[in-house]
Design a protein around this motif. Structure first.
Motif, mmCIF file in Angstrom:
data_model
loop_
_atom_site.group_PDB
_atom_site.id
_atom_site.type_symbol
_atom_site.label_atom_id
_atom_site.label_comp_id
_atom_site.label_asym_id
_atom_site.label_seq_id
_atom_site.Cartn_x
_atom_site.Cartn_y
_atom_site.Cartn_z
ATOM 1 N N SER A 102 -39.560 -46.238 -42.882
ATOM 2 C CA SER A 102 -39.204 -47.665 -43.538
ATOM 3 C C SER A 102 -38.005 -47.644 -43.156
ATOM 4 C CB SER A 102 -38.298 -45.741 -44.233
ATOM 5 O OG SER A 102 -38.029 -44.873 -42.908
ATOM 6 N N LEU A 103 -37.076 -48.155 -44.354
ATOM 7 C CA LEU A 103 -35.904 -49.081 -43.975
ATOM 8 C C LEU A 103 -34.787 -48.737 -43.003
ATOM 9 C CD1 LEU A 103 -35.003 -50.651 -47.652
ATOM 10 C CD2 LEU A 103 -36.294 -51.735 -45.132
ATOM 11 N N ARG A 104 -33.944 -49.499 -41.804
ATOM 12 C CA ARG A 104 -33.137 -48.814 -40.951
ATOM 13 C C ARG A 104 -32.064 -48.120 -41.703
ATOM 14 N NH1 ARG A 104 -31.541 -53.275 -37.659
ATOM 15 N NH2 ARG A 104 -30.149 -51.624 -36.771
ATOM 16 N N LYS A 105 -31.397 -46.970 -41.768
ATOM 17 C CA LYS A 105 -30.623 -46.619 -42.297
ATOM 18 C C LYS A 105 -29.047 -46.867 -42.109
ATOM 19 C CE LYS A 105 -32.161 -42.970 -45.267
ATOM 20 N NZ LYS A 105 -33.092 -43.973 -45.828
ATOM 21 N N PRO A 106 -28.195 -47.170 -42.868
ATOM 22 C CA PRO A 106 -26.774 -48.103 -42.357
ATOM 23 C C PRO A 106 -26.050 -46.192 -42.525
ATOM 24 C CG PRO A 106 -26.980 -48.123 -45.262
ATOM 25 C CD PRO A 106 -28.601 -47.786 -44.249
ATOM 26 N N VAL A 107 -24.392 -47.231 -41.031
ATOM 27 C CA VAL A 107 -24.217 -45.664 -40.687
ATOM 28 C C VAL A 107 -23.507 -45.340 -42.203
ATOM 29 C CG1 VAL A 107 -22.252 -45.642 -39.973
ATOM 30 C CG2 VAL A 107 -24.460 -46.180 -38.069
ATOM 31 N N ASN A 108 -22.767 -46.526 -42.876
ATOM 32 C CA ASN A 108 -21.812 -46.208 -43.848
ATOM 33 C C ASN A 108 -22.538 -46.926 -45.024
ATOM 34 O OD1 ASN A 108 -20.153 -46.618 -45.571
ATOM 35 N ND2 ASN A 108 -18.256 -46.860 -44.170
ATOM 36 N N GLU A 109 -23.400 -45.604 -45.568
ATOM 37 C CA GLU A 109 -24.367 -46.372 -46.421
ATOM 38 C C GLU A 109 -23.296 -47.102 -48.097
ATOM 39 O OE1 GLU A 109 -27.148 -43.848 -47.517
ATOM 40 O OE2 GLU A 109 -28.455 -45.267 -49.163
ATOM 41 N N GLU A 110 -22.695 -46.180 -48.418
ATOM 42 C CA GLU A 110 -21.294 -47.168 -49.862
ATOM 43 C C GLU A 110 -21.419 -48.295 -49.117
ATOM 44 O OE1 GLU A 110 -18.517 -44.360 -51.854
ATOM 45 O OE2 GLU A 110 -19.580 -43.385 -51.650
ATOM 46 N N GLN A 111 -20.740 -48.426 -48.217
ATOM 47 C CA GLN A 111 -19.905 -49.826 -47.992
ATOM 48 C C GLN A 111 -21.167 -51.246 -47.109
ATOM 49 O OE1 GLN A 111 -18.355 -49.989 -43.268
ATOM 50 N NE2 GLN A 111 -17.295 -52.008 -44.077
ATOM 51 N N PHE A 112 -22.172 -50.135 -46.840
ATOM 52 C CA PHE A 112 -22.702 -51.498 -46.974
ATOM 53 C C PHE A 112 -23.998 -52.027 -48.638
ATOM 54 C CE2 PHE A 112 -27.670 -52.190 -46.735
ATOM 55 C CZ PHE A 112 -27.852 -52.519 -45.948
ATOM 56 N N LYS A 113 -24.276 -50.428 -49.199
ATOM 57 C CA LYS A 113 -25.211 -50.881 -50.883
ATOM 58 C C LYS A 113 -23.861 -52.409 -51.203
ATOM 59 C CE LYS A 113 -28.087 -47.553 -52.318
ATOM 60 N NZ LYS A 113 -27.780 -45.531 -52.206
ATOM 61 N N ALA A 114 -22.852 -51.466 -50.957
ATOM 62 C CA ALA A 114 -21.317 -52.585 -51.986
ATOM 63 C C ALA A 114 -21.418 -53.666 -51.268
ATOM 64 C CB ALA A 114 -19.504 -51.904 -52.117
ATOM 65 N N ALA A 115 -21.358 -53.816 -50.172
ATOM 66 C CA ALA A 115 -21.243 -55.502 -49.144
ATOM 67 C C ALA A 115 -22.307 -56.388 -49.537
ATOM 68 C CB ALA A 115 -20.743 -54.930 -48.312
ATOM 69 N N ASN A 116 -23.451 -55.885 -49.335
ATOM 70 C CA ASN A 116 -24.702 -56.367 -49.399
ATOM 71 C C ASN A 116 -25.324 -56.737 -50.864
ATOM 72 O OD1 ASN A 116 -27.322 -57.041 -48.555
ATOM 73 N ND2 ASN A 116 -28.059 -54.867 -49.620
ATOM 74 N N LYS A 117 -24.471 -56.317 -52.363
ATOM 75 C CA LYS A 117 -24.703 -56.219 -52.746
ATOM 76 C C LYS A 117 -23.990 -57.718 -53.502
ATOM 77 C CE LYS A 117 -24.552 -54.683 -57.990
ATOM 78 N NZ LYS A 117 -23.143 -53.772 -58.686
ATOM 79 N N ALA A 118 -22.466 -57.121 -52.794
ATOM 80 C CA ALA A 118 -21.900 -59.132 -53.311
ATOM 81 C C ALA A 118 -22.288 -59.759 -52.101
ATOM 82 C CB ALA A 118 -20.487 -58.771 -52.829
ATOM 83 N N PHE A 119 -22.685 -59.993 -51.055
ATOM 84 C CA PHE A 119 -23.391 -60.906 -50.299
ATOM 85 C C PHE A 119 -24.468 -61.829 -51.235
ATOM 86 C CE2 PHE A 119 -25.819 -61.872 -45.911
ATOM 87 C CZ PHE A 119 -25.320 -62.711 -46.340
ATOM 88 N N LEU A 120 -25.150 -60.837 -52.609
ATOM 89 C CA LEU A 120 -26.300 -61.181 -53.024
ATOM 90 C C LEU A 120 -25.985 -62.191 -53.884
ATOM 91 C CD1 LEU A 120 -29.820 -61.571 -53.592
ATOM 92 C CD2 LEU A 120 -29.279 -59.572 -54.888
ATOM 93 N N GLU A 121 -24.990 -61.619 -54.319
ATOM 94 C CA GLU A 121 -24.050 -61.895 -55.527
ATOM 95 C C GLU A 121 -23.137 -63.421 -55.178
ATOM 96 O OE1 GLU A 121 -21.577 -63.349 -58.273
ATOM 97 O OE2 GLU A 121 -20.195 -62.176 -56.156
ATOM 98 N N GLY A 122 -23.042 -63.603 -54.293
ATOM 99 C CA GLY A 122 -22.548 -64.469 -53.389
ATOM 100 C C GLY A 122 -23.152 -65.691 -53.734
ATOM 101 N N LEU A 123 -24.679 -65.207 -52.668
ATOM 102 C CA LEU A 123 -25.434 -66.416 -52.632
ATOM 103 C C LEU A 123 -26.427 -67.038 -54.248
ATOM 104 C CD1 LEU A 123 -27.747 -64.910 -49.426
ATOM 105 C CD2 LEU A 123 -26.187 -65.886 -49.653
ATOM 106 N N LYS A 124 -26.524 -66.089 -54.187
ATOM 107 C CA LYS A 124 -27.574 -66.432 -56.079
ATOM 108 C C LYS A 124 -25.976 -67.323 -57.190
ATOM 109 C CE LYS A 124 -31.077 -64.380 -56.290
ATOM 110 N NZ LYS A 124 -32.460 -64.837 -56.264
#
Ligand code: SF4
Lengths: 580, 217
Positions: free
Chosen positions: A211-233
């Motif tokens: 399965s997908l690798r788990k982040p150490v800090n899930e909350e930080q990862f999720k929020a940052a990943n969302k912002a990264f995606l939004e920025g690319l879009k």
């Protein structure tokens, strides 16, 4: 990603596989991993096809996680084409799967003991290797057709075509895309020949049960990943331009700027550029239709999707959407203005396992030598086929641009350290010429691609109103690129992270969330410097000096039309690039 | 110094920068002006005031203004030279102006107006060119190229404004792209495209209209 697979092809009793903890290489991914291993474990003075060389395959740091656009794979070794250290980079599914299986690298080493050709299979439970001589001299597409009934199409294949088996200096390593087609290539530097020299035809990577690798800090990862995606879009290039037109949208721009190398770098404009532009390509693909026609990702999880699928006029799959550099190499550089022919050449390159840039420039040299005329589409197809089959002329073609020029007594070999110069003429855009000359990889446009310099603040913020030396600009770009190549993020994020500071921060925070770190821009810069230092030290030990950090002399002597410019950056300035 | 009259690709026969006198005029209706994008990425011609700046040309004469120019037109070339300041770059008869939205990669970044990487292409950047126009303010012909999104987004505006194009280039475009055009009039007379015998004049004037009535030009 805490394990490394070592395959010793020269072990007593046949190739031996050992799985070891990642150990001293912990925390490295992508280019950082490949360049660190090569610089530490490969004697710089070895022959690239000899037993001392090693092939290192490494997913990026973020691969296998839910981080967007993080599926790039790095492949490193000492290059048979350049004699320098090499990192070639590919998309496809393999990086994600290897990372999910927990592998930070595959290291192939030793001297093959027989002519047998091997297949490696990696699953959640085991890594196995077996001789399979029925795969000998299969081109990549045929290989995938043969493996599909055995392993299904949910696995990824890392393979060499006939070029790699024949140890040609221009030979790539293919990686299958989400549709199980061998369309994504670690193209540059002849990495396929190193895999061939070890007697490995393919590596099957089966992610079943992972399965997908788990982040150490899930909350930080999720929020940052969302912002990264939004920025690319949000960004006009990564959100609109690349998905709609792909990289080939650069054809018109480079042509307009007079920096589009035409007829083996004789001119800076191609009169039929509009026939092969990204705009024309997108329109044709849309008209012909078909799944993933004009917009397609080279791996699952890519949110930019700069690629596409090229169908012929009857709707049959022909190849993936050729990239700008491919369309240029086989198109304007050879005087060929037919997108269908260029697509066919792209397919043949992928099938036999050739780098499209090196192949196009080699054909350009052979056209100048009079082997076939400029614009001879059928002749170009025949040359690639000869190379794929290994005829005597084909051996010259497959040996790359520098060798082909030598064989025909031409000065006009557009190469640096033996690797061909890609699609941007360094006389018109001399800043990129500085990078071609000085990169650790031979002429490589991607070596100085990560245009995040402003945000990283490498060597101070760039003020658009203050002239900055070419050396400094190129150095900063090369440092930023090396760091990005370690992450597994695609280089095309560069544009959005240049323009949007919040997107750059989101990207760094995604890494921080994944690993529980608190890196900032400075740490990214330090990583980039470290990678370049390993690579530069390897090259020095391999015998490279500042004298090799030069463009061919004719670029300084022969003006390029229409602007009549030559490459005039002084040697002293070039020598400053690697001073850090 | 830029090459002012560098007009390759089929336009070599015409006098650079001179507006054709009474060329054949083709009028039509279409709700899909973006059909012209392939032509517009190659080239077409429009009338322009000799000696005006690129901003004046775009805004006052072509009505491409304000936010759109700022946001969308990120890359500007004058005679193949990247332009950093559209308020000082002046257009003279026979010049070529090419416009693009933001482009990918280092090369895309480098070519943008006022890019932090503009130094890397400084040998080809437009230097202030001496203005030697014979009669400032007179109408002249400018060669245009619109790339990528701009060809699509500005197609309506430029077809409504009307443009000039070599007859053989337009003929090639009609054959290759087969655009759907309605109410086609050539010099006021109804006709069907593709035409059996193209006009003999080297250049024609092309314009979209709301009604199939010859408008002023
Ligand atoms: S942007 Fe293009 S090259 Fe990069 S990961 Fe996506 S499809 Fe692959």
């Amino acid at each position: 990603m805490d394990k490394i697979i070592r395959i010793d092809v020269g072990a007593e009793g046949g190739p031996k596989i050992t799985t070891t903890p990642v150990g001293e290489y912990a925390g490295l991914g992508g280019r950082a991993m490949t360049s660190c291993v090569v610089s530490k474990e490969v004697p710089a003075d070895c022959h690239p096809l000899g037993p001392e060389n090693k092939l290192v395959i490494a997913p990026g740091l973020m691969s296998g996680s839910a981080a967007v656009i993080s599926g790039r794979l790095s492949i490193g070794c000492k290059s048979p084409l350049t004699g320098t250290i090499k990192e070639a980079n590919a998309g496809g599914q393999a990086a994600q799967y290897l990372a999910r299986l927990g592998y930070a690298a595959i290291i192939i080493e030793g001297q093959r003991k027989s002519d047998d050709l091997y297949k490696v299979v990696i699953t959640k439970d085991a890594v196995t290797i077996e001789a399979d001589n029925s795969l000998k001299m299969l081109p990549n597409y045929d290989l995938c057709d043969k493996l599909k009934p055995v392993y299904g199409d949910k696995v990824a294949i890392i393979s060499i075509g006939t070029a790699g088996e024949m140890l040609m200096s221009n030979s790539s390593i293919a990686v299958t895309d989400p549709e199980f087609r061998p369309t994504r290539h670690a193209g540059r530097g002849g990495v396929g020949a190193v895999m061939g020299s070890k007697g490995i035809k393919c590596i099957v990577v089966n992610p079943e049960g992972t399965s997908l690798r788990k982040p150490v800090n899930e909350e930080q990862f999720k929020a940052a990943n969302k912002a990264f995606l939004e920025g690319l879009k949000r960004h006009a290039v990564t959100g609109q331009g690349l998905p709609a037109y792909g990289t080939n949208v650069l054809t018109n721009i480079l042509n307009e700027a007079g920096g589009y190398p035409t007829y083996n770098f004789r001119e800076g404009r191609y009169k039929h550029h509009a026939d092969i532009s990204g705009e024309a390509q997108a329109q044709l693909e849309e008209k012909r239709g078909g799944a993933g026609a004009a917009t397609h990702g080279c791996h699952r999880g890519c949110c930019i999707q700069c690629s596409g699928t090229y169908y012929d006029k009857d709707g049959n799959y022909l190849t993936k959407q050729p990239e700008y550099e491919t369309v240029w190499a086989h198109g304007g550089n050879c005087g060929i203005n037919d997108l269908d022919v260029i697509a066919k050449l792209d397919y043949l390159d992928d099938n036999y396992g050739f780098d499209t840039i090196e192949m196009g420039t080699t054909i350009g040299v052979l056209m100048e030598a009079g082997v076939i005329p400029f614009g001879d589409a059928e002749g170009a197809i025949k040359l690639v086929e000869e190379a794929g089959k290994g005829t005597p002329l084909g051996r010259i073609v497959g040996a790359g641009t520098a060798t082909a020029a030598r064989c025909y007594g031409l000065e006009h070999a557009p190469v640096v350290k033996g690797q061909s110069i890609p699609a941007y003429d360094p006389r018109a855009v001399k800043g990129v010429g500085v990078t071609y000359a000085t990169t650790t990889q031979g002429a490589d446009h991607t070596a100085g691609y990560a245009v995040a310099t402003n945000i990283l603040g490498v060597g101070g913020k760039l003020d658009p109103l203050t002239p900055v030396g070419q050396a400094e600009l190129s150095r900063n770009l090369q440092i930023a690129t090396a760091a990005l190549d370690a992450t597994g993020f695609c280089l095309f994020v560069a544009f959005a992270i240049l323009d949007q500071g919040d997107t750059f921060n989101a990207m760094v925070d995604t890494i921080n969330g994944m690993y529980g770190l608190s890196m900032d821009g400075n740490d990214v810069v330090e990583l980039g410097k470290k990678i370049l230092t390993w690579e530069r030290d390897f090259n020095i030990a391999a015998g490279f000096t500042k004298a090799h950090d030069r463009l061919p002399k004719y670029f300084s002597r022969e003006p390029l039309a229409p602007h009549g410019v030559v490459f005039d950056v002084p040697a002293e300035e070039l020598d400053k690039v690697m001073e850090f | 110094m830029p090459t002012v009259h560098n007009v390759p690709d089929g336009a070599a026969d015409m006098l650079p920068g001179a507006i054709p006198i009474n060329p054949p005029a083709l009028f039509f209706r279409t709700s899909q002006p973006e059909q012209f994008q392939q032509l517009f990425q190659d080239h077409f011609y429009v009338a322009c005031e000799d000696g005006c700046t690129i901003r004046e040309f775009l805004c006052e004469q072509m009505h491409v203004c304000g936010d759109y120019t700022q946001r969308r037109i990120q890359t500007v070339f004058l005679n193949g030279h990247p332009v950093d300041d559209i308020d000082t770059a002046q257009i003279t008869a026979g010049d070529t102006v090419a416009l693009s939205s933001a482009m990918p990669g280092l090369m895309g970044a480098m070519m943008r107006s006022n890019s932090p990487f503009k130094q890397m292409r400084d040998t080809i950047t437009l230097q202030q060119k001496a203005t030697q126009q014979d009669s400032p303010g007179r109408q002249c012909l400018v060669r245009m190229r619109l790339f990528n999104f701009l060809a699509k987004e500005l197609a309506g505006l430029f077809t409504d404004n009307g443009f000039y194009i070599e007859t053989d280039v337009f003929q090639h475009f009609l054959t290759r792209q087969e655009p759907v055009l309605e109410g086609v009039l050539l010099d006021g007379a109804p006709m069907a495209l593709p035409w059996a015998t193209p006009p003999k004049a080297p250049m024609i004037f092309v314009k979209r209209t709301e009604t199939p009535v010859a408008p002023e030009r």
